[in-house]
Write an enzyme that holds these catalytic residues in place. Structure first.
Site, PDB file in Angstrom:
ATOM      1  N   GLU A   1      -9.532   4.282   6.304  1.00 37.92           N
ATOM      2  CA  GLU A   1      -8.606   4.585   7.366  1.00 37.92           C
ATOM      3  C   GLU A   1      -9.259   5.133   8.616  1.00 37.92           C
ATOM      4  OE1 GLU A   1      -5.959   3.480   7.894  1.00 37.92           O
ATOM      5  OE2 GLU A   1      -5.603   2.646   5.929  1.00 37.92           O
TER       6      GLU A   1
ATOM      7  N   GLU B   1      -6.138  -3.116  12.502  1.00 36.68           N
ATOM      8  CA  GLU B   1      -5.831  -3.905  11.302  1.00 36.68           C
ATOM      9  C   GLU B   1      -6.852  -5.019  11.096  1.00 36.68           C
ATOM     10  OE1 GLU B   1      -3.848  -2.444   9.465  1.00 36.68           O
ATOM     11  OE2 GLU B   1      -2.917  -1.136  10.950  1.00 36.68           O
TER      12      GLU B   1
ATOM     13  N   HIS C   1      -9.804  -3.709   9.246  1.00 36.71           N
ATOM     14  CA  HIS C   1      -9.568  -3.581   7.803  1.00 36.71           C
ATOM     15  C   HIS C   1      -9.846  -4.880   7.054  1.00 36.71           C
ATOM     16  CE1 HIS C   1      -8.092   0.424   7.385  1.00 36.71           C
ATOM     17  NE2 HIS C   1      -6.977   0.251   8.039  1.00 36.71           N
TER      18      HIS C   1
ATOM     19  N   MET D   1       0.230  -3.001   8.663  1.00 36.46           N
ATOM     20  CA  MET D   1      -0.412  -3.067   7.348  1.00 36.46           C
ATOM     21  C   MET D   1      -1.335  -4.277   7.284  1.00 36.46           C
ATOM     22  SD  MET D   1      -0.790  -1.815   4.355  1.00 36.46           S
ATOM     23  CE  MET D   1      -1.997  -2.570   3.294  1.00 36.46           C
ATOM     24  N   GLU D   2      -2.561  -4.027   6.820  1.00 37.41           N
ATOM     25  CA  GLU D   2      -3.636  -5.002   6.945  1.00 37.41           C
ATOM     26  C   GLU D   2      -3.715  -6.086   5.874  1.00 37.41           C
ATOM     27  OE1 GLU D   2      -3.947  -1.730   6.204  1.00 37.41           O
ATOM     28  OE2 GLU D   2      -5.498  -1.356   4.717  1.00 37.41           O
ATOM     29  N   ASN D   3      -2.628  -6.399   5.159  1.00 38.10           N
ATOM     30  CA  ASN D   3      -2.674  -7.409   4.096  1.00 38.10           C
ATOM     31  C   ASN D   3      -3.605  -8.561   4.492  1.00 38.10           C
ATOM     32  OD1 ASN D   3      -0.216  -6.060   3.049  1.00 38.10           O
ATOM     33  ND2 ASN D   3       0.645  -6.961   4.895  1.00 38.10           N
TER      34      ASN D   3
ATOM     35  N   GLU E   1       0.849  -1.179   0.000  1.00 40.70           N
ATOM     36  CA  GLU E   1       0.000   0.000   0.000  1.00 40.70           C
ATOM     37  C   GLU E   1       0.898   1.247   0.000  1.00 40.70           C
ATOM     38  OE1 GLU E   1      -2.712   0.557   3.278  1.00 40.70           O
ATOM     39  OE2 GLU E   1      -3.922   1.944   2.102  1.00 40.70           O
TER      40      GLU E   1
HETATM   41  N1  BES Z   1      -3.238   0.713   5.804  1.00 37.44           N
HETATM   42  C1  BES Z   1      -2.588   1.427   6.824  1.00 37.44           C
HETATM   43  C2  BES Z   1      -1.110   1.576   6.599  1.00 37.44           C
HETATM   44  C3  BES Z   1      -0.709   2.330   5.356  1.00 37.44           C
HETATM   45  C4  BES Z   1      -1.419   3.406   4.942  1.00 37.44           C
HETATM   46  C5  BES Z   1       0.393   1.934   4.665  1.00 37.44           C
HETATM   47  C6  BES Z   1      -1.045   4.074   3.788  1.00 37.44           C
HETATM   48  C7  BES Z   1       0.767   2.613   3.533  1.00 37.44           C
HETATM   49  C8  BES Z   1       0.043   3.691   3.085  1.00 37.44           C
HETATM   50  C9  BES Z   1      -2.774   0.740   8.180  1.00 37.44           C
HETATM   51  O1  BES Z   1      -4.014   0.195   8.374  1.00 37.44           O
HETATM   52  C10 BES Z   1      -2.627   1.810   9.194  1.00 37.44           C
HETATM   53  O2  BES Z   1      -3.494   2.617   9.322  1.00 37.44           O
HETATM   54  N2  BES Z   1      -1.490   1.776   9.915  1.00 37.44           N
HETATM   55  C11 BES Z   1      -1.154   2.770  10.900  1.00 37.44           C
HETATM   56  C12 BES Z   1      -1.192   2.168  12.258  1.00 37.44           C
HETATM   57  C13 BES Z   1      -2.569   2.270  12.768  1.00 37.44           C
HETATM   58  C14 BES Z   1      -2.798   1.521  13.977  1.00 37.44           C
HETATM   59  C15 BES Z   1      -3.086   3.653  12.962  1.00 37.44           C
HETATM   60  C16 BES Z   1       0.232   3.272  10.627  1.00 37.44           C
HETATM   61  O3  BES Z   1       0.958   2.584   9.940  1.00 37.44           O
HETATM   62  O4  BES Z   1       0.565   4.337  11.121  1.00 37.44           O
HETATM   63 ZN    ZN Z   2      -5.548   1.669   8.695  1.00 30.12          ZN
END
Ligand code: BES
Ligand code: ZN
Length: 918
Positions: free
Chosen positions: A371, A349, A352, A314-316, A178
């Site tokens: 998000e 995650e 997601h 990351m929610e793969n 992502e």
């Molecule tokens: N999908 C996101 C991570 C992401 C977003 C990766 C955009 C690359 C581009 C994931 O679900 C996420 O939100 N991760 C957060 C942690 C979360 C607990 C708030 C992060 O990585 O900061």
């Molecule tokens: Zn997220």
């Protein structure tokens, strides 16, 4: 017929003359217009290309990928692979366009279904749009076919795409796709709406664990060194959710009540550290299945801690990747804060897996749908369900709502629904506003329509769009239907499509036994300027003195500038408070008398912690914007909050006081800083004495976090008692051979930071050696932060060198150290800024020009300055290193510097006078 011919011939002479004159005229016009035409053409090319060409044409739709990745030469950081993609062609084309970047395509073949025809193609690379064009010698007909590609690539060190990770001497590799990095690992149609099934096969060294989204279907040995694993085919899904990991791992496992096999993969020898996340996930997964009314669709769920990880998690689908600090909990070394964070991140995650994976946004415009909307809101619902003792919803207001309201009050903010044209713009909007405001809007909506309608709407929405793509309006539609409120999208779009949030100016007048309330709205801007152009539709809940914890009046501001409400049966002995439980995203400016009437409710805690939080944070923001004096805020704290004991309220107060002390680093009067420190210590002395250093029997789970917060802040403010006690405990710890059992993890940061502040070479060396020996990333981060907190410039310089020592500090952690040093004091900040200016090319090349780390560097370091000269330096810096990705951050920093300067200019004198006579 003939007659007509003749007539024509007879006129030929005259026609010829006219023809010549027209040609001459047209030529003259063409000569005159030609330069403008060329100018227009060259100007319009970039516009056209950036808007359109980044997107793939929709004439070709993929349905199924057979992907083979050979990672047997992992240690040489190279891989090769093949991918066969089933496609449907909707229009005759002479080329196939798909995404690919940084890959060497070694073979191209196309087969049209139901024919014997295989055609071999050539490749054209388009590195600007990250696409390849496959050219064939003949046209490709409408129908179904399969494209065969082979390719080679490098396992990079940039924390995205297919990248390397190292733990001690063990080398591994993993993916982060992502938003648009799958194209760096295999050629694909890399947009979220091109959903397809993926059948993945991976060849990898035998001694390593190899994981993918789905369970292993078969495994066979190729030779002495490698296995080839074939994985089950995935459900239909987007490319950004594909994942594979190869490396040294241990795991713990369990099954949830729906029989899903859950595993947590940890570094070798640390599997117990996966247990907390494992039990949390095993409870949350069935909770979501029930809440959404849809079972988790896969038979397994792996969660893995990756030593090198750029973001948080990351929610793969089926294989969630995490930074170690967001998944691992060590019973002896982890704090309560870490547990709580791990629970929230896991819950995020897992959400997601439905929101995002099962139902996916059509395009990144609706990213907030993944998000904030759900993941960042529902993580609280899930954690509250599993760990009610965390009191997590109360913390939402200081951790999420408050953090988005600060940047959203800047002119340089952005709405949470924004248009995204190309992938590089996606990362730009992954900020506190996107996460925080989106989840706050959902919290508001949930409160407005009630849990049952909300849940029903959600589950209908998920059922309708499962395995499909969707847009925000579809969600509003289902929530409106379930709640029987037709105007929902009308109300919500004022929050999602508009920048910022309102300031409500309130006035009241007693009318017999009733109260006449006047409310006027304008946009709240942090620099205090007025903007009347935007209006919001605002549900408002009001509590009163006799009912401080329930919604006595529900008002609705329908988007008009000013409205009056007659509140019945409110005698003049009652106070009223707007924004019950701080659910609304707005600030309230009360007249002095209304505010004063609220203070007993704060002092005697009849007002909820969220309301106590809300009152002081609004007063602070109003002072910061110049609508009130800072002295009003400082007086309010001393008068009403001295006996405060709630974590959420303190978190907010301390964050604000920290900002003010960072402004006083630039104080004009030489005693402001010292006077302010003694004010702070006095304000905190009561809570400090109440909770002390050691855990009390049966204390709430927020108390260890509160203790840590207070001790750290007292240490920073040079409170004598804290310094003495911290030194005593640290010496004892050192004398006992650094026995970890001697210091409770929750007070470890306070001790390290406090001893560092006034520490000498011995302290520095000791902290550094503890860092190098530390066995968890959590402990290492704590020590790295402390190494950057010395007052003495000499040690600050040593810290700066250490931060950038690439063998000792991971790529994802340089920023943590750097921010710690910059935030410590003016000297540290200046040192970091000079470093950034001299090393920006290096920093950009470490992370890549489109990485969110760059945003954080820019926003944390120069954002702490005050002066016009520094603001000019920031502008110059940007002119020297232009990068469109950082444009918004630079604007934000300039605005922030200006606001900080205004605060100092407007308030230092009055604050100084107030503190002098206290
Ligand atoms: N999908 C996101 C991570 C992401 C977003 C990766 C955009 C690359 C581009 C994931 O679900 C996420 O939100 N991760 C957060 C942690 C979360 C607990 C708030 C992060 O990585 O900061
Ligand atoms: Zn997220």
């Amino acid at each position: 017929m003939k007659k007509l011919d003749r007539k024509l011939f007879g006129d030929v002479c005259c026609w010829f003359k006219t023809f010549i004159s027209i040609i001459v005229f047209l030529l003259a016009v063409a000569v005159a217009v030609f330069p403008f035409f060329i100018y227009y053409l060259t100007r319009s090319i970039p516009k056209l290309s950036s808007e359109l060409t980044h997107r793939l044409p929709t004439t070709i739709i993929p349905s199924n990928y057979r992907l083979y990745i050979d990672s047997s030469q992992l240690e040489q950081f190279v891989f090769h692979g093949t991918v066969d993609i089933d496609i449907q062609i909707n229009k005759i084309v002479n080329e196939i366009i798909l995404n690919s970047f940084d890959l060497n395509i070694t073979g191209v073949k196309y087969h049209q279904n139901d024919t014997d025809l295989f055609s071999y193609g050539t490749v054209e690379y388009d590195n600007v749009y990250e696409q390849i064009r496959l050219k064939f010698s003949h046209r490709i007909n409408i129908g179904h076919g399969r494209v065969y590609l082979s390719f080679k690539g490098r396992i990079n060190d940039q924390l995205h795409g297919f990248y390397r990770t190292k733990n001690h001497e063990h080398i591994g590799a993993c993916t982060q796709f992502e938003a648009a990095y799958a194209r760096r690992a295999f050629p694909c149609f890399d947009e979220p709406s091109f959903k397809a099934n993926f059948s993945i096969t991976i060849r990898a060294p035998k001694h390593l664990t190899t994981l993918c989204n789905m369970p292993i279907k078969s495994k066979h040995a190729d030779d002495n060194n490698t296995y080839t694993y074939e994985f089950d085919s995935t459900p239909i899904m987007s490319t950004y959710l594909v994942a594979y990991v190869i490396g040294h791992y241990d795991y713990v496992e369990t099954r949830d009540s729906d029989n899903v096999l859950i595993r947590v993969y940890t570094p070798i020898g640390k599997k117990e550290q996966g247990l907390f996340a494992l039990t949390t996930a095993a409870k949350i997964l069935p909770f979501y299945a029930e809440y959404f009314g849809i079972k988790y669709p896969l038979s397994k769920l792996d969660m893995i801690a990756i030593a090198d990880f750029g973001s948080g998690a990351m929610e793969n689908w089926g294989l969630i990747t995490y930074r170690e600090t967001y998944l691992l909990v060590d019973t002896h070394i982890s704090t309560q804060k870490t547990r709580q964070e791990v629970a929230l991140v896991v819950a995020h995650e897992l959400a997601h897996q439905w929101f995002g994976n099962l139902v996916t946004m059509e395009w990144w415009n609706d990213l907030w749908l993944n998000e904030d909307n759900f993941a960042s809101w529902i993580e609280f619902l899930a954690v509250d369900h599993v760990y009610p003792e965390y009191d997590i919803w109360t913390q939402f207001v200081s951790d999420t709502l408050a953090t988005c309201m600060i940047p959203d009050a800047l002119q340089s903010s952005h709405p949470i629904e924004v248009s995204i044209r190309k992938p590089s713009e996606i990362d730009e909007i992954f900020d506190d506003i996107t996460y925080g405001k989106g989840s706050s809007v959902i919290r508001l909506l949930h409160a407005y329509i009630g849990n049952e309608a909300f849940r029903r709407g959600l589950s209908n929405y998920l059922a309708e769009y499962a395995y499909k793509n969707t847009i925000t309006d579809n969600l509003w539609f289902h929530l409106s239907k379930a709640s029987n409120r037709t105007h929902l999208s009308d109300v919500l779009s004022t929050w999602t499509k508009q920048i910022g949030y309102p300031l409500l100016m309130v006035n009241q007048e007693q009318r017999g036994n009733d109260r006449l309330l006047t409310i006027e709205q304008t946009r709240f801007l942090a620099d205090g300027t007025r903007d009347d152009s935007l209006k919001w539709k605002i549900p408002i809940n009001i509590c009163t003195k006799s009912n401080p914890n329930s919604s006595v009046f529900q008002l609705y501001l329908n988007g008009e500038k000013k409205q009056e409400f007659l509140l019945k049966q409110v005698p003049d002995t009652e106070w009223i408070k707007l924004n019950l439980f701080s659910v609304g995203i707005y600030r309230v400016h009360y007249p002095q008398s209304m505010l004063e009437a609220l203070t007993p409710g704060i002092q005697n805690h009849t007002l909820s912690p969220q309301d106590r939080f809300n009152i002081q944070t609004d007063v602070y923001a109003l002072a910061r914007a110049g609508h009130l004096g800072y002295v009003d805020y400082l007086k309010l704290l001393r008068y009403a909050y001295k006996y405060e004991d709630n974590l959420t309220v303190w978190k907010s107060i301390i964050r604000q006081l920290t900002e003010l002390s960072s402004i006083f680093e630039y104080a004009q009067l030489n005693n402001t800083k010292i006077l302010y420190q003694s004010y702070v210590c006095d304000l905190l002395s009561n809570i400090y004495n109440k909770i002390g250093w050691d855990a009390l029997p049966n204390e709430d789970s927020q108390i260890p976090m509160l203790r840590s917060l207070i001790l750290i802040y007292m240490g920073i403010n040079a409170y004598d008692q804290t310094r003495i006690e911290a030194h005593k405990r640290f010496e004892n710890f050192s004398m006992q051979n650094n026995d970890y059992h001697l210091i409770n993890p929750n007070i470890r940061a306070a001790i390290y930071l406090t001893v560092a502040k006034t520490g000498n070479q011995q302290t520095f060396d000791q902290l550094k050696s503890l860092y190098l020996k530390a066995d968890t990333q959590e402990e290492r981060i704590r020590l790295l932060t402390a190494l950057c907190r010395f007052d003495d410039e000499y040690f600050q310089r040593q810290a700066l060198i250490f931060i950038w020592n690439t063998t000792a500090v991971r790529k994802q952690d340089h920023l943590t150290g750097f921010a710690s040093l910059a935030q410590h004091n003016r000297q540290g900040c200046e040192m970091c800024w000079t470093y950034m200016q001299n090393n920006w090319n290096k920093i950009e090349s470490i992370y890549g020009r489109h990485d969110s780390h760059l945003v954080h560097f820019i926003e944390t370091v120069p954002g702490l300055f005050i002066s016009k000269e520094r603001a000019e330096e920031v502008q110059k810096f940007y002119a020297n290193y232009p990068n469109p990705y950082l444009e918004r951050s630079v604007k934000k920093v300039l605005e922030q510097i200006r606001i900080r300067r205004l605060v100092l200019e407007r308030h230092e004198l009055s604050i100084n006078e107030f503190l002098n006579v206290q």
